[in-house]
Motif scaffolding. Structure first.
Motif, PDB file in Angstrom:
ATOM      1  N   ALA A  19       0.835  -1.211   0.000  1.00  0.00           N
ATOM      2  CA  ALA A  19       0.000   0.000   0.000  1.00  0.00           C
ATOM      3  C   ALA A  19       0.865   1.253   0.000  1.00  0.00           C
ATOM      4  N   LEU A  20       1.908   1.272   0.792  1.00  0.00           N
ATOM      5  CA  LEU A  20       2.809   2.428   0.845  1.00  0.00           C
ATOM      6  C   LEU A  20       3.567   2.574  -0.462  1.00  0.00           C
ATOM      7  N   GLN A  21       4.066   1.478  -0.977  1.00  0.00           N
ATOM      8  CA  GLN A  21       4.822   1.530  -2.222  1.00  0.00           C
ATOM      9  C   GLN A  21       3.947   2.036  -3.367  1.00  0.00           C
ATOM     10  N   LEU A  22       2.716   1.558  -3.455  1.00  0.00           N
ATOM     11  CA  LEU A  22       1.814   2.014  -4.515  1.00  0.00           C
ATOM     12  C   LEU A  22       1.456   3.487  -4.352  1.00  0.00           C
ATOM     13  N   ALA A  23       1.249   3.917  -3.115  1.00  0.00           N
ATOM     14  CA  ALA A  23       0.931   5.330  -2.870  1.00  0.00           C
ATOM     15  C   ALA A  23       2.079   6.220  -3.341  1.00  0.00           C
ATOM     16  N   VAL A  24       3.307   5.805  -3.084  1.00  0.00           N
ATOM     17  CA  VAL A  24       4.467   6.585  -3.516  1.00  0.00           C
ATOM     18  C   VAL A  24       4.609   6.537  -5.040  1.00  0.00           C
ATOM     19  N   GLU A  25       4.530   5.340  -5.621  1.00  0.00           N
ATOM     20  CA  GLU A  25       4.706   5.181  -7.069  1.00  0.00           C
ATOM     21  C   GLU A  25       3.664   5.932  -7.875  1.00  0.00           C
ATOM     22  N   HIS A  26       2.443   6.039  -7.341  1.00  0.00           N
ATOM     23  CA  HIS A  26       1.364   6.691  -8.082  1.00  0.00           C
ATOM     24  C   HIS A  26       1.169   8.146  -7.688  1.00  0.00           C
TER      25      HIS A  26
END
Length: 187
Positions: A19-26
């Motif tokens: 969830a954190l990685q996707l929030a940063v990537e997007h």
């Protein structure tokens, strides 16, 4: 001392948090998401070391940070899972059970370590543009008054199937926290 030992563990756990990685990537939340996530890791490690925390307290902190910093709400129970793992690892560290802690960390899925990379002030944060910034142009024209049209890899210009002076209808009833993007009409 405890912070210095626990901070790399927090980095490893957060590196595996999808969830954190996707929030940063997007690009969720404010610009500079990766730096924000790195600072979030510092805050979480300090909070755990400086306070007597339980899973519910840490879950609430994680949910608040994701919401405030990345405008992201996790409905997958992952903040509680992350909190449970962090509390377990902190307990093992405090009890001096280093072999068990090392074995659990080595059993974690391997992933790219993007949070533990040192923060560099020379690298600008990701830029999403600021509508109040005079240096950005949202009119589709460059400084010379020519229309900016994206170029495809084969050299052709990309174009919309809709006439450029016609905008798509937008629903005006938008939930708070969402941004409505409208096409500007040509003059």
């Amino acid at each position: 001392m405890l912070y210095d030992d626990f901070k790399p563990i927090v980095d490893l756990v957060l590196n595996n948090w999808t969830a954190l990685q996707l929030a940063v990537e997007h690009g969720m939340g404010a610009p500079g998401g990766e730096k924000t996530a790195q600072l979030m890791s510092v805050d979480i490690a300090r909070y755990c070391v400086e306070n007597v925390v339980d899973v519910d307290d840490l879950t609430e902190l994680l949910e608040d940070l994701m919401d405030e910093e990345f405008e992201t709400v996790c409905h997958d129970n992952s903040p509680k899972e992350i909190a449970t793992v962090l509390i377990l690892y902190l307990g093992l560290l405090k009890e001096g059970r280093h072999d068990e802690l090392r074995a659990r960390i080595e059993a974690m899925p391997k992933c790219q370590k993007w949070l533990s990379v040192p923060m560099h002030d020379s690298v600008p944060p990701q830029c999403h543009g600021n509508p109040d910034d005079d240096s950005t142009s949202s009119s589709g024209e460059d400084d010379d008054g020519h229309e900016n049209v994206p170029t495809l890899s084969n050299g052709d210009h990309a174009s919309s199937s809709r006439p450029s002076n016609e905008s798509e209808p937008m629903d005006e009833d938008v939930e708070p926290g969402w941004t409505v993007v409208r096409t500007r009409r040509k003059k």
